[in-house]
Design a protein around this motif. Structure first.
Motif, PDB file in Angstrom:
ATOM      1  N   ILE A  94       0.848  -1.193   0.000  1.00  0.00           N
ATOM      2  CA  ILE A  94       0.000   0.000   0.000  1.00  0.00           C
ATOM      3  C   ILE A  94       0.881   1.239   0.000  1.00  0.00           C
ATOM      4  CG2 ILE A  94      -1.684   1.337   1.315  1.00  0.00           C
ATOM      5  CD1 ILE A  94      -2.735  -1.289   2.445  1.00  0.00           C
ATOM      6  N   SER A  95       0.622   2.158  -0.889  1.00  0.00           N
ATOM      7  CA  SER A  95       1.374   3.400  -0.940  1.00  0.00           C
ATOM      8  C   SER A  95       1.226   4.151   0.386  1.00  0.00           C
ATOM      9  CB  SER A  95       0.856   4.279  -2.081  1.00  0.00           C
ATOM     10  OG  SER A  95       1.534   5.523  -2.105  1.00  0.00           O
ATOM     11  N   GLY A  96       2.346   4.490   0.986  1.00  0.00           N
ATOM     12  CA  GLY A  96       2.312   5.166   2.275  1.00  0.00           C
ATOM     13  C   GLY A  96       2.211   4.209   3.447  1.00  0.00           C
ATOM     14  N   GLY A  97       1.962   2.919   3.163  1.00  0.00           N
ATOM     15  CA  GLY A  97       1.954   1.902   4.204  1.00  0.00           C
ATOM     16  C   GLY A  97       0.688   1.788   5.015  1.00  0.00           C
ATOM     17  N   ALA A  98      -0.309   2.638   4.747  1.00  0.00           N
ATOM     18  CA  ALA A  98      -1.537   2.583   5.543  1.00  0.00           C
ATOM     19  C   ALA A  98      -2.689   3.228   4.792  1.00  0.00           C
ATOM     20  CB  ALA A  98      -1.330   3.275   6.883  1.00  0.00           C
ATOM     21  N   PHE A 145      -2.803   2.416  -4.451  1.00  0.00           N
ATOM     22  CA  PHE A 145      -3.027   3.858  -4.321  1.00  0.00           C
ATOM     23  C   PHE A 145      -4.196   4.182  -3.394  1.00  0.00           C
ATOM     24  CE2 PHE A 145      -0.899   3.583  -8.522  1.00  0.00           C
ATOM     25  CZ  PHE A 145       0.163   4.446  -8.274  1.00  0.00           C
ATOM     26  N   HIS A 146      -4.836   3.165  -2.835  1.00  0.00           N
ATOM     27  CA  HIS A 146      -6.080   3.286  -2.059  1.00  0.00           C
ATOM     28  C   HIS A 146      -6.996   4.363  -2.644  1.00  0.00           C
ATOM     29  CE1 HIS A 146      -3.286   5.904   0.388  1.00  0.00           C
ATOM     30  NE2 HIS A 146      -2.520   4.843   0.347  1.00  0.00           N
ATOM     31  N   ASP A 147      -7.298   4.146  -3.931  1.00  0.00           N
ATOM     32  CA  ASP A 147      -8.135   5.071  -4.699  1.00  0.00           C
ATOM     33  C   ASP A 147      -9.208   4.253  -5.419  1.00  0.00           C
ATOM     34  OD1 ASP A 147      -9.297   6.834  -6.468  1.00  0.00           O
ATOM     35  OD2 ASP A 147      -7.413   7.759  -7.090  1.00  0.00           O
ATOM     36  N   ASP A 148     -10.473   4.451  -5.056  1.00  0.00           N
ATOM     37  CA  ASP A 148     -11.537   3.626  -5.635  1.00  0.00           C
ATOM     38  C   ASP A 148     -11.869   3.954  -7.085  1.00  0.00           C
ATOM     39  OD1 ASP A 148     -12.911   6.013  -5.364  1.00  0.00           O
ATOM     40  OD2 ASP A 148     -14.160   5.328  -3.707  1.00  0.00           O
ATOM     41  N   ASP A 149     -11.310   5.028  -7.639  1.00  0.00           N
ATOM     42  CA  ASP A 149     -11.563   5.343  -9.041  1.00  0.00           C
ATOM     43  C   ASP A 149     -11.107   4.203  -9.955  1.00  0.00           C
ATOM     44  OD1 ASP A 149     -12.693   7.726  -8.402  1.00  0.00           O
ATOM     45  OD2 ASP A 149     -11.067   8.985  -9.172  1.00  0.00           O
ATOM     46  N   PHE A 150     -10.024   3.535  -9.589  1.00  0.00           N
ATOM     47  CA  PHE A 150      -9.497   2.464 -10.441  1.00  0.00           C
ATOM     48  C   PHE A 150     -10.459   1.291 -10.527  1.00  0.00           C
ATOM     49  CE2 PHE A 150      -5.546   4.604  -9.009  1.00  0.00           C
ATOM     50  CZ  PHE A 150      -5.018   4.918 -10.251  1.00  0.00           C
ATOM     51  N   ILE A 151     -10.974   0.836  -9.388  1.00  0.00           N
ATOM     52  CA  ILE A 151     -11.868  -0.316  -9.403  1.00  0.00           C
ATOM     53  C   ILE A 151     -13.196   0.032 -10.058  1.00  0.00           C
ATOM     54  CG2 ILE A 151     -13.052  -0.014  -7.178  1.00  0.00           C
ATOM     55  CD1 ILE A 151     -11.562  -3.279  -8.617  1.00  0.00           C
ATOM     56  N   LYS A 152     -13.566   1.308 -10.038  1.00  0.00           N
ATOM     57  CA  LYS A 152     -14.811   1.704 -10.699  1.00  0.00           C
ATOM     58  C   LYS A 152     -14.697   1.598 -12.217  1.00  0.00           C
ATOM     59  CE  LYS A 152     -16.464   4.808  -7.050  1.00  0.00           C
ATOM     60  NZ  LYS A 152     -16.708   6.216  -6.649  1.00  0.00           N
ATOM     61  N   TRP A 153     -13.488   1.678 -12.750  1.00  0.00           N
ATOM     62  CA  TRP A 153     -13.276   1.512 -14.176  1.00  0.00           C
ATOM     63  C   TRP A 153     -13.310   0.049 -14.598  1.00  0.00           C
ATOM     64  CZ3 TRP A 153     -12.919   4.209 -18.637  1.00  0.00           C
ATOM     65  CH2 TRP A 153     -12.882   5.606 -18.540  1.00  0.00           C
ATOM     66  N   LYS A 154     -13.064  -0.849 -13.649  1.00  0.00           N
ATOM     67  CA  LYS A 154     -12.925  -2.278 -13.973  1.00  0.00           C
ATOM     68  C   LYS A 154     -14.117  -2.858 -14.724  1.00  0.00           C
ATOM     69  CE  LYS A 154     -13.725  -6.712 -12.272  1.00  0.00           C
ATOM     70  NZ  LYS A 154     -14.908  -7.301 -11.614  1.00  0.00           N
ATOM     71  N   PRO A 155     -15.386  -2.660 -14.283  1.00  0.00           N
ATOM     72  CA  PRO A 155     -16.501  -3.240 -15.037  1.00  0.00           C
ATOM     73  C   PRO A 155     -16.576  -2.743 -16.480  1.00  0.00           C
ATOM     74  CG  PRO A 155     -17.226  -2.534 -12.858  1.00  0.00           C
ATOM     75  CD  PRO A 155     -15.854  -1.972 -13.064  1.00  0.00           C
ATOM     76  N   THR A 156     -16.349  -1.442 -16.668  1.00  0.00           N
ATOM     77  CA  THR A 156     -16.411  -0.879 -18.015  1.00  0.00           C
ATOM     78  C   THR A 156     -15.359  -1.495 -18.918  1.00  0.00           C
ATOM     79  OG1 THR A 156     -17.380   1.229 -17.331  1.00  0.00           O
ATOM     80  CG2 THR A 156     -16.089   1.227 -19.360  1.00  0.00           C
ATOM     81  N   ILE A 157     -14.135  -1.652 -18.419  1.00  0.00           N
ATOM     82  CA  ILE A 157     -13.074  -2.257 -19.227  1.00  0.00           C
ATOM     83  C   ILE A 157     -13.438  -3.687 -19.602  1.00  0.00           C
ATOM     84  CG2 ILE A 157     -10.655  -2.959 -19.250  1.00  0.00           C
ATOM     85  CD1 ILE A 157     -11.145   0.072 -19.419  1.00  0.00           C
ATOM     86  N   ILE A 158     -14.022  -4.425 -18.672  1.00  0.00           N
ATOM     87  CA  ILE A 158     -14.425  -5.805 -18.972  1.00  0.00           C
ATOM     88  C   ILE A 158     -15.531  -5.831 -20.021  1.00  0.00           C
ATOM     89  CG2 ILE A 158     -15.575  -7.851 -18.021  1.00  0.00           C
ATOM     90  CD1 ILE A 158     -14.031  -7.397 -15.447  1.00  0.00           C
ATOM     91  N   TYR A 159     -16.563  -5.002 -19.833  1.00  0.00           N
ATOM     92  CA  TYR A 159     -17.677  -4.985 -20.800  1.00  0.00           C
ATOM     93  C   TYR A 159     -17.170  -4.610 -22.190  1.00  0.00           C
ATOM     94  CZ  TYR A 159     -20.388  -4.661 -16.439  1.00  0.00           C
ATOM     95  OH  TYR A 159     -20.901  -4.859 -15.187  1.00  0.00           O
ATOM     96  N   TRP A 160     -16.348  -3.587 -22.262  1.00  0.00           N
ATOM     97  CA  TRP A 160     -15.844  -3.162 -23.564  1.00  0.00           C
ATOM     98  C   TRP A 160     -14.885  -4.177 -24.162  1.00  0.00           C
ATOM     99  CZ3 TRP A 160     -14.875   2.796 -22.531  1.00  0.00           C
ATOM    100  CH2 TRP A 160     -16.129   3.420 -22.425  1.00  0.00           C
ATOM    101  N   SER A 161     -14.168  -4.922 -23.333  1.00  0.00           N
ATOM    102  CA  SER A 161     -13.296  -5.991 -23.834  1.00  0.00           C
ATOM    103  C   SER A 161     -14.130  -7.071 -24.502  1.00  0.00           C
ATOM    104  CB  SER A 161     -12.483  -6.600 -22.684  1.00  0.00           C
ATOM    105  OG  SER A 161     -11.585  -5.662 -22.143  1.00  0.00           O
ATOM    106  N   PHE A 162     -15.277  -7.394 -23.880  1.00  0.00           N
ATOM    107  CA  PHE A 162     -16.178  -8.383 -24.488  1.00  0.00           C
ATOM    108  C   PHE A 162     -16.678  -7.881 -25.845  1.00  0.00           C
ATOM    109  CE2 PHE A 162     -17.640  -9.988 -20.043  1.00  0.00           C
ATOM    110  CZ  PHE A 162     -16.429 -10.631 -19.887  1.00  0.00           C
ATOM    111  N   ALA A 163     -17.072  -6.606 -25.894  1.00  0.00           N
ATOM    112  CA  ALA A 163     -17.592  -6.033 -27.140  1.00  0.00           C
ATOM    113  C   ALA A 163     -16.521  -6.054 -28.230  1.00  0.00           C
ATOM    114  CB  ALA A 163     -18.077  -4.600 -26.900  1.00  0.00           C
ATOM    115  N   ILE A 164     -15.311  -5.653 -27.870  1.00  0.00           N
ATOM    116  CA  ILE A 164     -14.210  -5.635 -28.844  1.00  0.00           C
ATOM    117  C   ILE A 164     -13.910  -7.046 -29.342  1.00  0.00           C
ATOM    118  CG2 ILE A 164     -11.730  -5.227 -29.111  1.00  0.00           C
ATOM    119  CD1 ILE A 164     -12.091  -2.838 -27.185  1.00  0.00           C
ATOM    120  N   ALA A 165     -13.888  -8.009 -28.431  1.00  0.00           N
ATOM    121  CA  ALA A 165     -13.605  -9.391 -28.816  1.00  0.00           C
ATOM    122  C   ALA A 165     -14.650  -9.903 -29.801  1.00  0.00           C
ATOM    123  CB  ALA A 165     -13.573 -10.279 -27.574  1.00  0.00           C
TER     124      ALA A 165
END
Length: 209
Positions: free
Chosen positions: A39-43, A97-117
């Motif tokens: 974890i960045s900063g250790g906590a 980075f203890h930043d929830d913005d990254f995990i919020k992008w995860k579903p969109t990347i997966i859905y769009w990966s399926f569409a692209i495939a």
């Protein structure tokens, strides 16, 4: 049972988030005491603990899901591998980075990966992935398979856009609401799409008969 198996990581993610939300200090101590090295900063702060714990348990649940299939000698769908890789990448960024913005992008990347495939398989390899998955169960005209494939592509694209809207506009400051939408809103939309698909297919199955 298969449906519950498929959404197992989602249920674990949701349950972990809700538990940690009700026990923030306990979850914070658990994470800081065992994962400070990654974890960045250790906590992390107490308010960050729910999404971090949910991300960790979601990754573990997905890994267990894949491990179970491999141990049973069953095929692991490409979609599940994609989900695991994306979960590890965006989940890892969320944890570090203890930043929830990254995990919020995860579903969109997966859905769009399926569409692209699906688009790439159809346009460049002449493969209709929906047909390949379903043609053993039902027989349909070629044009219906193509429409069905296109409908799934549009659905994945729309679902990805909706996730971004909910995560970064509608509930920008309410991660808990986004988690609930991810667990119940997306699942509900999937069920509605499946039902609509069933009605559409039933008409053409009757026509074929």
């Amino acid at each position: 049972m298969k449906f519950l198996f498929d959404i197992f990581p989602l249920l674990v993610f949701f349950g972990s988030y809700k538990w940690a939300g009700s026990n923030e200090e306990v979850a914070q101590a658990l994470i800081n005491g065992n994962l400070s090295g990654i974890i960045s900063g250790g906590a992390i702060t107490a308010s960050q603990a729910p999404i971090i714990l949910a991300t960790i348990t979601g990754i573990v649940a997905t890994a267990l899901q894949i491990g179970y299939l491999l141990l049973r000698g069953r095929k692991v769908d490409g979609a599940l591998w994609v989900s695991m890789v994306v979960f590890l990448f965006f989940g890892g960024l969320t944890i570090y980075f203890h930043d929830d913005d990254f995990i919020k992008w995860k579903p969109t990347i997966i859905y769009w990966s399926f569409a692209i495939a699906m688009v790439v398989a159809s346009r460049f390899f002449g493969k209709n992935l929906i047909r390949m998955a379903m043609e053993k169960q039902i027989a349909l005209p070629d044009e219906v398979w193509q429409r069905l494939n296109s409908a799934w592509v549009l659905f994945w694209i729309a679902l990805g856009l909706l996730n971004l809207f909910v995560a970064f506009v509608l509930f920008k400051s309410d991660t808990g609401a986004w988690v609930s939408f991810k667990a119940f809103g997306v699942t509900g939309l999937m069920l509605v799409f499946f039902v609509a698909q069933g009605f559409y297919l039933s008409k053409h199955i009757k026509d074929e008969a």
